[in-house]
Motif scaffolding. Structure first.
Motif, mmCIF file in Angstrom:
data_model
loop_
_atom_site.group_PDB
_atom_site.id
_atom_site.type_symbol
_atom_site.label_atom_id
_atom_site.label_comp_id
_atom_site.label_asym_id
_atom_site.label_seq_id
_atom_site.Cartn_x
_atom_site.Cartn_y
_atom_site.Cartn_z
ATOM 1 N N LEU A 119 -12.694 -30.777 -60.772
ATOM 2 C CA LEU A 119 -12.695 -31.594 -59.564
ATOM 3 C C LEU A 119 -11.322 -32.244 -59.388
ATOM 4 O O LEU A 119 -10.875 -33.012 -60.250
ATOM 5 C CB LEU A 119 -13.776 -32.668 -59.658
ATOM 6 C CG LEU A 119 -13.914 -33.617 -58.458
ATOM 7 C CD1 LEU A 119 -14.318 -32.841 -57.207
ATOM 8 C CD2 LEU A 119 -14.927 -34.720 -58.763
ATOM 9 N N CYS A 120 -10.671 -31.942 -58.272
ATOM 10 C CA CYS A 120 -9.359 -32.507 -57.961
ATOM 11 C C CYS A 120 -9.562 -33.675 -57.005
ATOM 12 O O CYS A 120 -9.918 -33.480 -55.841
ATOM 13 C CB CYS A 120 -8.451 -31.450 -57.345
ATOM 14 S SG CYS A 120 -8.175 -30.011 -58.417
ATOM 15 N N TYR A 121 -9.346 -34.865 -57.496
ATOM 16 C CA TYR A 121 -9.654 -36.101 -56.769
ATOM 17 C C TYR A 121 -8.346 -36.789 -56.427
ATOM 18 O O TYR A 121 -7.635 -37.285 -57.314
ATOM 19 C CB TYR A 121 -10.525 -36.979 -57.657
ATOM 20 C CG TYR A 121 -11.157 -38.172 -56.966
ATOM 21 C CD1 TYR A 121 -12.242 -38.001 -56.111
ATOM 22 C CD2 TYR A 121 -10.694 -39.461 -57.197
ATOM 23 C CE1 TYR A 121 -12.849 -39.096 -55.500
ATOM 24 C CE2 TYR A 121 -11.293 -40.554 -56.588
ATOM 25 C CZ TYR A 121 -12.364 -40.369 -55.742
ATOM 26 O OH TYR A 121 -12.968 -41.446 -55.137
ATOM 27 N N PRO A 127 -4.842 -27.294 -55.103
ATOM 28 C CA PRO A 127 -6.114 -27.082 -55.808
ATOM 29 C C PRO A 127 -6.670 -25.669 -55.617
ATOM 30 O O PRO A 127 -7.179 -25.049 -56.568
ATOM 31 C CB PRO A 127 -7.044 -28.133 -55.186
ATOM 32 C CG PRO A 127 -6.129 -29.194 -54.668
ATOM 33 C CD PRO A 127 -4.949 -28.423 -54.150
ATOM 34 N N GLU A 128 -6.568 -25.163 -54.393
ATOM 35 C CA GLU A 128 -7.056 -23.804 -54.139
ATOM 36 C C GLU A 128 -6.181 -22.757 -54.835
ATOM 37 O O GLU A 128 -6.687 -21.753 -55.352
ATOM 38 C CB GLU A 128 -7.102 -23.547 -52.634
ATOM 39 C CG GLU A 128 -8.280 -24.216 -51.920
ATOM 40 C CD GLU A 128 -8.055 -25.672 -51.556
ATOM 41 O OE1 GLU A 128 -8.899 -26.241 -50.857
ATOM 42 O OE2 GLU A 128 -7.025 -26.250 -51.975
ATOM 43 N N VAL A 176 -12.862 -24.657 -58.719
ATOM 44 C CA VAL A 176 -11.946 -25.766 -58.476
ATOM 45 C C VAL A 176 -12.284 -26.367 -57.119
ATOM 46 O O VAL A 176 -12.267 -25.679 -56.101
ATOM 47 C CB VAL A 176 -10.475 -25.305 -58.514
ATOM 48 C CG1 VAL A 176 -9.544 -26.476 -58.194
ATOM 49 C CG2 VAL A 176 -10.137 -24.726 -59.884
ATOM 50 N N ILE A 177 -12.609 -27.651 -57.102
ATOM 51 C CA ILE A 177 -13.035 -28.345 -55.889
ATOM 52 C C ILE A 177 -11.925 -29.272 -55.421
ATOM 53 O O ILE A 177 -11.426 -30.098 -56.195
ATOM 54 C CB ILE A 177 -14.313 -29.155 -56.148
ATOM 55 C CG1 ILE A 177 -15.454 -28.215 -56.553
ATOM 56 C CG2 ILE A 177 -14.711 -29.970 -54.919
ATOM 57 C CD1 ILE A 177 -16.648 -28.910 -57.148
ATOM 58 N N ASN A 178 -11.536 -29.133 -54.167
ATOM 59 C CA ASN A 178 -10.536 -30.006 -53.569
ATOM 60 C C ASN A 178 -11.252 -31.191 -52.919
ATOM 61 O O ASN A 178 -11.864 -31.058 -51.865
ATOM 62 C CB ASN A 178 -9.717 -29.234 -52.525
ATOM 63 C CG ASN A 178 -8.593 -30.060 -51.935
ATOM 64 O OD1 ASN A 178 -8.615 -31.282 -51.947
ATOM 65 N ND2 ASN A 178 -7.589 -29.380 -51.391
ATOM 66 N N LEU A 179 -11.158 -32.356 -53.556
ATOM 67 C CA LEU A 179 -11.754 -33.565 -52.995
ATOM 68 C C LEU A 179 -10.644 -34.565 -52.667
ATOM 69 O O LEU A 179 -10.700 -35.738 -53.027
ATOM 70 C CB LEU A 179 -12.777 -34.173 -53.957
ATOM 71 C CG LEU A 179 -13.772 -35.157 -53.321
ATOM 72 C CD1 LEU A 179 -14.579 -34.487 -52.217
ATOM 73 C CD2 LEU A 179 -14.711 -35.741 -54.368
#
Length: 208
Positions: free
Chosen positions: A5-7, A29-30, A42-45
């Motif tokens: 998770l990229c916060y 992130p992507e 990988v989640i772009n938050l």
């Protein structure tokens, strides 16, 4: 499959220096997700304007510490949390510096370490010190008055927090800088470079 998770703020979200938003295949992130392969998510938050702990009087819902635990529940179990915040903390109207931004990062990590109500394992954390702010242009020049000097101290305070809480640390100021177009946001090359630097750090954590 591991969940990363990229916060972060607009630097994670993918804000382009010329305005608008980069395409999915252009944001760090992507790009990191492509490098890590389909076995990892990988989640772009990223959220434009997000701070560490400050309530923005002009934008609701930007206090990063208030939504981190909900994010970990929504996307949980999260294996690795990549945390890159602090640039927005340096806006003039918050009247804080690098030390306070690092204390905000520390408060977020403390919330991350609270035991999960769903018995999820505590995620490993990567702290990224944001790049140094260059000469902000246009409206950003007023908004970030005094922030150029403050941003140069982010990495040392963030590294102290990373050591204290046994987190991985990346000083992005050592590898990238914002676009000269606005002095704040990342260009395509910087997004690519950041994903390349993160890949071995994430792989090391996945293999331990």
């Amino acid at each position: 499959m591991a969940t990363i998770l990229c916060y972060g703020d607009s630097l994670t979200w993918g804000a382009a220096p010329h305005g608008s938003r980069f395409n999915r295949n252009q944001r760090w992130p992507e790009l990191l997700g492509e490098k890590l392969g389909a076995n990892n998510e990988v989640i772009n938050l990223g959220l434009p304007g997000r701070t560490t702990i400050w309530d923005d009087p002009f934008k609701e819902g930007r206090n990063g510490s208030l939504s981190i635990q909900a994010a970990l529940e929504i996307f949980g179990p999260v294996d690795i949390l990549v945390l890159m915040l602090g640039t927005n903390d340096l806006k003039r109207y918050f009247n804080v510096g690098a030390y306070e931004a690092a204390k905000g990062i520390e408060q977020i990590i403390q919330k991350v370490r609270v035991p999960s109500p769903h018995c999820f394992s505590t995620p490993k954390v990567v702290i990224i010190a944001p790049p140094n702010i260059l000469s902000p242009k246009g409206d950003l020049a007023d908004m970030y008055q005094g922030a150029v000097e403050k941003s140069q101290d982010l990495h040392q305070h963030y590294q102290r927090v990373a050591t204290l809480y046994d987190c991985e640390f990346l000083n992005s100021a050592g590898i990238i800088q914002p676009s000269e177009l606005d002095g704040i946001h990342l260009d395509l090359l910087a997004n690519q470079r950041l994903s390349e630097e993160l890949e071995p750090i994430i792989l090391k954590l996945l293999n331990h």
